[in-house]
Design an enzyme around this catalytic site. Sequence first.
Site, PDB file in Angstrom:
ATOM      1  N   TYR A   1      15.988  39.389  10.954  1.00  0.00           N
ATOM      2  CA  TYR A   1      16.991  38.675  11.743  1.00  0.00           C
ATOM      3  C   TYR A   1      18.417  39.155  11.452  1.00  0.00           C
ATOM      4  CZ  TYR A   1      13.198  35.237  12.437  1.00  0.00           C
ATOM      5  OH  TYR A   1      12.022  34.621  12.735  1.00  0.00           O
TER       6      TYR A   1
ATOM      7  N   HIS B   1       5.989  39.008   7.519  1.00  0.00           N
ATOM      8  CA  HIS B   1       6.385  38.676   8.889  1.00  0.00           C
ATOM      9  C   HIS B   1       5.302  38.998   9.920  1.00  0.00           C
ATOM     10  CE1 HIS B   1      10.351  38.113  11.320  1.00  0.00           C
ATOM     11  NE2 HIS B   1       9.347  37.484  11.877  1.00  0.00           N
TER      12      HIS B   1
END
Length: 259
Positions: A52, A108
């Site tokens: 992010y 992730h």
Amino acid sequence: MTGTVPAVPLADGGTMPLLGFGTWQMTGSTCYDAVRTALDAGYRHLDTATMYRNEAEVGRALRDSGVDRAEVFVTTKLPPREAGRADRTLAASLDALGVDAVDLWLVHWPPGGAGEDLWERFVAAREAGRARAVGVSNHSLDQVDRLTQATGVMPQVNQVSWAPSRYDAAVEAGHRERGVVLEGYSPFKNTDLRHPVLREVADAHGVTPAQVVLRWHVEHEVVVIPKSATPERIRANLAIGDLTLSADEVARIDGLARR
């Protein structure tokens, strides 16, 4: 509507708030301001990721908020491209966040296959106290089982895309049977908030369809991490503590799953 956000126990100790604040696609001052607003409103669970590119803003907002670090559950995630540099990547995340340890570190995405070798690094990070809990994201139950078989350590959390339209009782039950907390992201992206069922339930309680969707997750004990940069929505998403859905209402919302 206020009330306390409940938490769910994690295998091997600790708890995780069932409602958190997501930060995907938010960077710079937008992310900082949103996280500060969330913490000021009462959120005590923040979700970020290396991918992010906003860990520094999340960490700065946490420090500047004045909220005790021990009160906030912080999650970050390792991108699969960094599978060969897991320890270095976690160190960079801790440095950016300005914390000694994260409360949850997730893989992730599966780094090709289940990622048994990488999972060993996650287990080692937990044992070293750099991550209080470890888990995965976007993994199938078969992949979760392969990690467990390889190391003897079950992921404590699996974060996946989840919404009424994606509800799968078998997937939910499979995680519960294994003692793995199911965490959902993008609760609104895959939801038609204008659907008559959601509108009817919302009207019956004097709330919004979005609040109904969040409470539906909580009723199932599925962690949910809505994201918004709008202060009013940030506060509204948290204000579900006093909302309770009946078993019939939950079942009707379950029925929205695409068949």
